[in-house]
Design a protein around this motif. Structure first.
Motif, PDB file in Angstrom:
ATOM      1  N   UNK A   8      16.498   0.230  -1.831  1.00 59.41           N
ATOM      2  CA  UNK A   8      15.868   0.344  -0.512  1.00 59.41           C
ATOM      3  C   UNK A   8      14.527   1.059  -0.636  1.00 59.41           C
ATOM      4  N   UNK A   9      14.520   2.139  -1.394  1.00 58.81           N
ATOM      5  CA  UNK A   9      13.302   2.927  -1.553  1.00 58.81           C
ATOM      6  C   UNK A   9      12.220   2.128  -2.277  1.00 58.81           C
ATOM      7  N   UNK A  10      12.617   1.426  -3.314  1.00 59.72           N
ATOM      8  CA  UNK A  10      11.638   0.631  -4.062  1.00 59.72           C
ATOM      9  C   UNK A  10      11.050  -0.475  -3.182  1.00 59.72           C
ATOM     10  N   UNK A  11      11.917  -1.088  -2.353  1.00 61.30           N
ATOM     11  CA  UNK A  11      11.442  -2.141  -1.455  1.00 61.30           C
ATOM     12  C   UNK A  11      10.457  -1.563  -0.453  1.00 61.30           C
ATOM     13  N   UNK A  12      10.805  -0.400   0.099  1.00 60.58           N
ATOM     14  CA  UNK A  12       9.939   0.254   1.083  1.00 60.58           C
ATOM     15  C   UNK A  12       8.607   0.630   0.437  1.00 60.58           C
ATOM     16  N   UNK A  13       8.680   1.104  -0.809  1.00 62.93           N
ATOM     17  CA  UNK A  13       7.456   1.493  -1.494  1.00 62.93           C
ATOM     18  C   UNK A  13       6.539   0.278  -1.666  1.00 62.93           C
ATOM     19  N   UNK A  14       7.146  -0.868  -2.025  1.00 65.09           N
ATOM     20  CA  UNK A  14       6.369  -2.089  -2.176  1.00 65.09           C
ATOM     21  C   UNK A  14       5.664  -2.471  -0.882  1.00 65.09           C
ATOM     22  N   UNK A  15       6.406  -2.372   0.234  1.00 68.58           N
ATOM     23  CA  UNK A  15       5.829  -2.704   1.537  1.00 68.58           C
ATOM     24  C   UNK A  15       4.659  -1.789   1.871  1.00 68.58           C
ATOM     25  N   UNK A  16       4.873  -0.501   1.629  1.00 69.70           N
ATOM     26  CA  UNK A  16       3.831   0.475   1.964  1.00 69.70           C
ATOM     27  C   UNK A  16       2.573   0.220   1.152  1.00 69.70           C
ATOM     28  N   UNK A  17       2.769  -0.068  -0.130  1.00 71.84           N
ATOM     29  CA  UNK A  17       1.615  -0.310  -0.993  1.00 71.84           C
ATOM     30  C   UNK A  17       0.859  -1.550  -0.513  1.00 71.84           C
ATOM     31  N   UNK A  18       1.621  -2.582  -0.100  1.00 72.35           N
ATOM     32  CA  UNK A  18       0.983  -3.789   0.433  1.00 72.35           C
ATOM     33  C   UNK A  18       0.194  -3.485   1.701  1.00 72.35           C
ATOM     34  N   UNK A  19       0.848  -2.738   2.612  1.00 70.59           N
ATOM     35  CA  UNK A  19       0.180  -2.400   3.868  1.00 70.59           C
ATOM     36  C   UNK A  19      -1.079  -1.604   3.612  1.00 70.59           C
ATOM     37  N   UNK A  20      -0.974  -0.643   2.719  1.00 72.57           N
ATOM     38  CA  UNK A  20      -2.128   0.183   2.399  1.00 72.57           C
ATOM     39  C   UNK A  20      -3.248  -0.673   1.817  1.00 72.57           C
ATOM     40  N   UNK A  21      -2.885  -1.622   0.992  1.00 80.77           N
ATOM     41  CA  UNK A  21      -3.892  -2.472   0.361  1.00 80.77           C
ATOM     42  C   UNK A  21      -4.653  -3.278   1.404  1.00 80.77           C
ATOM     43  N   UNK A  22      -3.945  -3.737   2.454  1.00 78.15           N
ATOM     44  CA  UNK A  22      -4.639  -4.528   3.465  1.00 78.15           C
ATOM     45  C   UNK A  22      -5.507  -3.648   4.342  1.00 78.15           C
ATOM     46  N   UNK A  23      -5.092  -2.419   4.547  1.00 81.44           N
ATOM     47  CA  UNK A  23      -5.866  -1.525   5.403  1.00 81.44           C
ATOM     48  C   UNK A  23      -7.073  -0.965   4.663  1.00 81.44           C
ATOM     49  N   UNK A  24      -6.860  -0.607   3.424  1.00 79.70           N
ATOM     50  CA  UNK A  24      -7.883   0.152   2.715  1.00 79.70           C
ATOM     51  C   UNK A  24      -8.898  -0.722   2.000  1.00 79.70           C
ATOM     52  N   UNK A  25      -9.166  -1.891   2.570  1.00 81.29           N
ATOM     53  CA  UNK A  25     -10.323  -2.617   2.057  1.00 81.29           C
ATOM     54  C   UNK A  25     -11.573  -1.793   2.354  1.00 81.29           C
ATOM     55  N   UNK A  26     -11.442  -0.915   3.345  1.00 85.82           N
ATOM     56  CA  UNK A  26     -12.482   0.078   3.588  1.00 85.82           C
ATOM     57  C   UNK A  26     -12.071   1.353   2.855  1.00 85.82           C
TER      58      UNK A  26
END
Ligand SMILES: [Zn+2]
Length: 110
Positions: A8-26
């Motif tokens: 569960x934690x690894x899956x959540x970490x993957x999601x967070x990293x993806x979300x961060x990647x889409x946000x932090x193009x800036x």
């Protein structure tokens, strides 16, 4: 149980990293000037938008840090215990938020 939590934690970490990647193009800490050649209004909107993104990115970063910490706790066998007082974390809390690394009391006393 431990294996499941880890997944569960690894899956959540993957999601967070993806979300961060889409946000932090800036870039978050950038001093990039607000784009030139546009009306002032546009620049302001962009600046506000950027601030919102920074806020969201910070929140995601904070959760990500907890997820990483929780994973480390799974590995060292302290998962489910509060990082601050060492008391067990309520199972309902862990169920709702498996990356909790502090008990309700410690988390709310910050
Ligand atoms: Zn505690």
């Amino acid at each position: 149980m431990t294996v499941e939590v880890r997944e569960v934690l690894l899956a959540r970490r993957g999601e967070l990293i993806d979300e961060l990647a889409t946000i932090t193009d800036v870039p978050r800490d950038s001093v990039t000037p607000v784009s030139f050649g546009k009306r002032v209004g546009d620049g302001t909107t962009e600046a506000v938008e950027r601030l919102n993104k920074v806020g969201t990115a910070r929140e995601l970063d904070a959760v990500l840090a907890d997820v990483e910490r929780a994973l480390a706790k799974v590995d060292d066998g302290s998962y489910g215990r509060c990082d601050e007082c060492g008391e067990p974390i309520a199972p309902e809390r862990l169920e709702a938020r498996p990356w909790s690394v502090r008990c309700v009391r410690c988390a709310s006393s910050r």
